[in-house]
Scaffold this active site. Structure first.
Site, PDB file in Angstrom:
ATOM      1  N   LYS A  73       0.815  -1.118   0.115  1.00 56.03           N
ATOM      2  CA  LYS A  73      -0.233  -0.490   0.101  1.00 56.03           C
ATOM      3  C   LYS A  73       0.683   1.290  -0.099  1.00 56.03           C
ATOM      4  CE  LYS A  73      -1.932   2.972   2.943  1.00 56.03           C
ATOM      5  NZ  LYS A  73      -1.512   3.895   2.480  1.00 56.03           N
TER       6      LYS A  73
ATOM      7  N   GLU B 242       9.955  15.436  15.724  1.00 54.98           N
ATOM      8  CA  GLU B 242      10.560  15.639  13.924  1.00 54.98           C
ATOM      9  C   GLU B 242      10.461  16.243  13.659  1.00 54.98           C
ATOM     10  OE1 GLU B 242       8.910  11.406  12.073  1.00 54.98           O
ATOM     11  OE2 GLU B 242      11.522  11.549  11.065  1.00 54.98           O
TER      12      GLU B 242
ATOM     13  N   GLU C   4       9.790   1.016  10.242  1.00 56.42           N
ATOM     14  CA  GLU C   4      11.036   1.472  10.271  1.00 56.42           C
ATOM     15  C   GLU C   4       9.886   3.293  10.234  1.00 56.42           C
ATOM     16  OE1 GLU C   4      13.317   4.322   9.434  1.00 56.42           O
ATOM     17  OE2 GLU C   4      12.973   3.387   6.400  1.00 56.42           O
TER      18      GLU C   4
ATOM     19  N   CYS D 105      13.758  10.606   7.031  1.00 57.61           N
ATOM     20  CA  CYS D 105      13.225   9.645   8.515  1.00 57.61           C
ATOM     21  C   CYS D 105      14.769   9.637   8.769  1.00 57.61           C
ATOM     22  CB  CYS D 105      12.860   8.529   8.085  1.00 57.61           C
ATOM     23  SG  CYS D 105      13.683   7.635   7.479  1.00 57.61           S
TER      24      CYS D 105
HETATM   25  P1  NAD Z   1       1.617   8.028   8.620  1.00 57.78           P
HETATM   26  O1  NAD Z   1       2.204   7.642   9.785  1.00 57.78           O
HETATM   27  O2  NAD Z   1       0.443   8.298   8.550  1.00 57.78           O
HETATM   28  O3  NAD Z   1       1.989   7.329   7.165  1.00 57.78           O
HETATM   29  C1  NAD Z   1       2.609   6.330   6.051  1.00 57.78           C
HETATM   30  C2  NAD Z   1       1.860   5.639   5.432  1.00 57.78           C
HETATM   31  O4  NAD Z   1       1.040   4.582   6.953  1.00 57.78           O
HETATM   32  C3  NAD Z   1       0.767   5.990   4.636  1.00 57.78           C
HETATM   33  O5  NAD Z   1       0.490   4.907   3.737  1.00 57.78           O
HETATM   34  C4  NAD Z   1       0.021   5.978   5.225  1.00 57.78           C
HETATM   35  O6  NAD Z   1      -1.229   5.819   4.522  1.00 57.78           O
HETATM   36  C5  NAD Z   1      -0.172   4.816   6.407  1.00 57.78           C
HETATM   37  N1  NAD Z   1      -1.330   4.815   7.270  1.00 57.78           N
HETATM   38  C6  NAD Z   1      -2.195   5.857   7.998  1.00 57.78           C
HETATM   39  N2  NAD Z   1      -2.565   5.879   9.087  1.00 57.78           N
HETATM   40  C7  NAD Z   1      -2.361   4.515   9.254  1.00 57.78           C
HETATM   41  C8  NAD Z   1      -2.479   3.395  10.228  1.00 57.78           C
HETATM   42  N3  NAD Z   1      -4.240   3.789  11.038  1.00 57.78           N
HETATM   43  N4  NAD Z   1      -2.502   2.116  10.041  1.00 57.78           N
HETATM   44  C9  NAD Z   1      -2.190   1.637   8.891  1.00 57.78           C
HETATM   45  N5  NAD Z   1      -1.214   2.196   8.012  1.00 57.78           N
HETATM   46  C10 NAD Z   1      -1.827   3.390   7.963  1.00 57.78           C
HETATM   47  O7  NAD Z   1       2.976   9.034   7.607  1.00 57.78           O
HETATM   48  P2  NAD Z   1       2.308  10.948   7.783  1.00 57.78           P
HETATM   49  O8  NAD Z   1       0.800  11.100   8.533  1.00 57.78           O
HETATM   50  O9  NAD Z   1       1.760  11.374   6.711  1.00 57.78           O
HETATM   51  O10 NAD Z   1       3.675  11.760   8.324  1.00 57.78           O
HETATM   52  C11 NAD Z   1       3.097  12.762   9.627  1.00 57.78           C
HETATM   53  C12 NAD Z   1       5.030  12.418   9.938  1.00 57.78           C
HETATM   54  O11 NAD Z   1       5.453  11.212  10.098  1.00 57.78           O
HETATM   55  C13 NAD Z   1       5.748  12.861   9.254  1.00 57.78           C
HETATM   56  O12 NAD Z   1       5.625  14.249   9.902  1.00 57.78           O
HETATM   57  C14 NAD Z   1       7.102  12.284   9.757  1.00 57.78           C
HETATM   58  O13 NAD Z   1       7.167  12.800  10.937  1.00 57.78           O
HETATM   59  C15 NAD Z   1       7.092  11.184  10.005  1.00 57.78           C
HETATM   60  N6  NAD Z   1       7.155   9.880   8.986  1.00 57.78           N
HETATM   61  C16 NAD Z   1       8.214   9.109   8.444  1.00 57.78           C
HETATM   62  C17 NAD Z   1       8.228   8.469   7.349  1.00 57.78           C
HETATM   63  C18 NAD Z   1       9.540   7.523   7.856  1.00 57.78           C
HETATM   64  O14 NAD Z   1      10.154   7.352   6.334  1.00 57.78           O
HETATM   65  N7  NAD Z   1      10.143   7.355   8.708  1.00 57.78           N
HETATM   66  C19 NAD Z   1       7.613   8.641   6.571  1.00 57.78           C
HETATM   67  C20 NAD Z   1       6.433   9.548   6.782  1.00 57.78           C
HETATM   68  C21 NAD Z   1       6.267   9.869   7.486  1.00 57.78           C
END
Ligand code: NAD
Ligand code: MN
Length: 493
Positions: free
Chosen positions: A198, A402, A271, A305
């Site tokens: 996904k 972050e 991760e 990240c």
């Molecule tokens: P997120 O964790 O919400 O999204 C990452 C992925 O998880 C997306 O595919 C999203 O659709 C999915 N997701 C969201 N809620 C979920 C749930 N309850 N169950 C399963 N999957 C779910 O990240 P975001 O909201 O896009 O970003 C917010 C913050 O997260 C950023 O500001 C940053 O700090 C962090 N982030 C970190 C990384 C990394 O590489 N470690 C990547 C993106 C964001």
């Protein structure tokens, strides 16, 4: 540097009086469809949910395409497709046979690299020179690398009869859409698992283009399924009948997934976020360090990240380094991500921009001092100026949380012990950088950093052969290298 030299350096390093002519990459190579289905069982299918959402270009806010939103029924069908592909075909193929398909995907990614890079930049906002020179070459390299392991698992784990787990549910973020897809899919397939992937809701398009490549590579239908949607779709995938969940994203969602999988037989790797220290000692080659600091925080607009988002500077070189950093900041070109000369592109989404703005405001409120270069930002789209904060104390939110944007928090230290203590004073532990002339100090520091990766006199270096992953709230499990095989294998003790 004397005070006079320093004054001269700061006044003599304004923006260059000449500028670059626009050098936009053409988007002709990309053929977008108006609307995309879900990729399930080797075919694009209409979502049973009947729902769609629009994906946009964050640099222009223009809509690019309509994307299917997978509901629980769609998720179940994708997992079923992956299950039958696993039970009926994939797990019984020889390693060499599985490798053949991975090599095909890798070669297709190379063949179509420009198309993928342009699309990645259109959908995600990152500079074309990064998607072209980093994301795509590394994604292809990852498939090549794990293709090489597929028929050598017995050698990687001698006497431990390595076998697949089954179906992997893989959830990836928006900061490196293709690269994260490669990090997830390549080791899963090499080890005999099938997958439901996904992509993130803001960046689904390159994953859907990858689906085309998967069809061309004639992968057995259902070996890789790609379902689009937002958090609810991800949550449904975690709850589904998958045998393993691999997640990259925020620590909040990671915690939620850990709770949802607790007490089940599902294997899990996470991760998550980071707040890496990039540590500059007074004996460091400062001009090189400046480049590493800039790359560490402004690469991919800081949506990284493992970004070096906390700069720890040893006091004797603080002023000189600040002068050099500010001068270098003036030369960063912010704007059209498709322009080949752009260094800093668009923020990935309005939501992420809001989050960056909120944290930067907290930095000012809490008393840190902000520095931003003058630069003209485009009128439409989501933008944020490269930003430095000095006078940052460890209790400030900008030192602890972050930000995931182009914002660097700068802290000073006196002794190596103090550097270690400050660097490790974070709930995260994904990466760190050390800048010094002394090899012994690099090793001394690396032993003490609670971080999965420690870079020395460089930053943000990636290679598929090298494992990557976190300590503490940055998650657990390793991706890349031989270590990256293990989370996808059952091994006899
Ligand atoms: P997120 O964790 O919400 O999204 C990452 C992925 O998880 C997306 O595919 C999203 O659709 C999915 N997701 C969201 N809620 C979920 C749930 N309850 N169950 C399963 N999957 C779910 O990240 P975001 O909201 O896009 O970003 C917010 C913050 O997260 C950023 O500001 C940053 O700090 C962090 N982030 C970190 C990384 C990394 O590489 N470690 C990547 C993106 C964001
Ligand atoms: Mn979220």
């Amino acid at each position: 540097m004397t005070d006079i030299e320093r004054a001269a350096a700061t006044t003599l390093t304004p923006r260059p009086s000449w500028d670059y002519a626009p050098a936009p990459e053409s988007t002709d190579i990309v053929r977008l469809q108006d609307s995309y289905g879900l990729f399930v069982g080797g075919e694009f299918v209409e979502p049973k949910s009947g729902k769609r959402f629009t994906t946009i270009n964050p640099a222009t806010e223009e809509p690019l395409a309509e994307i299917a939103e997978a509901g629980p029924e769609d998720v179940a069908l994708a997992v079923e497709a992956a299950r039958s592909a696993h039970d009926q075909v994939w797990r019984d193929l020889s390693g060499a046979e599985r490798a053949k398909y991975l090599y095909r995907i890798a070669r297709q990614l190379q063949e179509r690299a420009r198309e993928f890079a342009v699309l990645e930049t259109m959908n995600g906002g990152k500079p074309i020179k990064e998607s072209r020179d980093v994301d795509l070459p590394l994604a292809a390299a990852h498939f090549f690398y794990y293709a090489g392991w597929a028929d050598k698992l017995e050698y990687a784990f001698p006497g431990r009869s390595p076998g697949p787990i089954g179906v992997a549910g893989q959830i990836i973020p928006w900061n490196f859409p293709m690269l994260m897809a490669a990090w997830k899919l390549a080791p899963a397939l090499a080890t005999g698992n099938t997958a439901v992937l996904k992509p993130a809701e803001t960046t689904p398009l390159t994953a859907l283009l990858l689906a085309e490549v998967i069809q061309e590579a004639e992968l057995p239908p259902g070996t890789i399924n790609i379902i689009t949607g937002a958090g609810e779709t991800g949550a449904a995938l975690v709850e589904s009948g998958v045998d393993k969940v691999a997640f990259t994203g925020s620590t909040d969602v990671g915690k939620r997934i850990r709770r949802a999988t607790a007490g089940t037989a599902k294997r899990l790797t996470l991760e998550l976020g980071g707040k890496a220290a990039n540590i500059v000692f007074d004996d460091a080659p400062l001009d090189q360090a400046v480049e590493g600091v800039i790359n560490g925080i402004f690469f991919n607009q800081g949506h990284v990240c493992c970004a070096g988002s906390r700069l720890l500077v040893q006091e004797p070189v603080f002023e000189e380094l600040m002068d050099k950093l500010k001068a270098r900041l003036q030369t960063l070109r912010v704007g059209d991500p498709l322009d080949k000369n752009t260094d800093v592109g668009a923020i990935n989404s309005r939501q992420q921009l809001r989050k960056i703005e909120e944290l930067v405001a907290s930095g000012i409120d809490e008393g840190a001092e902000i520095y931003q270069p003058e630069c003209v930002l485009p009128e439409r789209g989501f933008w944020f100026r490269p930003t430095l904060f000095t006078g940052v104390s460890q209790s400030h939110r900008i030192a602890r949380e972050e930000i995931f944007g182009p914002v660097l928090s700068i802290i000073t230290f006196r002794t190596p012990d103090e550097a270690v203590e400050k660097a490790n004073n974070t709930p995260y532990g994904l990466s760190a950088g050390v800048w010094t002339e002394k090899g012994s100090r690099i090793l001394w520091m690396a032993e003490r950093m609670r971080a999965g990766v420690v870079w020395a006199n460089t930053f943000n270096r990636f290679d598929p052969a090298s494992p990557f992953g976190g300590y503490k709230e940055s998650g657990f499990g390793r991706e890349g290298g031989m270590h990256g095989l293990e989370p996808y294998l059952q091994l006899s003790p």
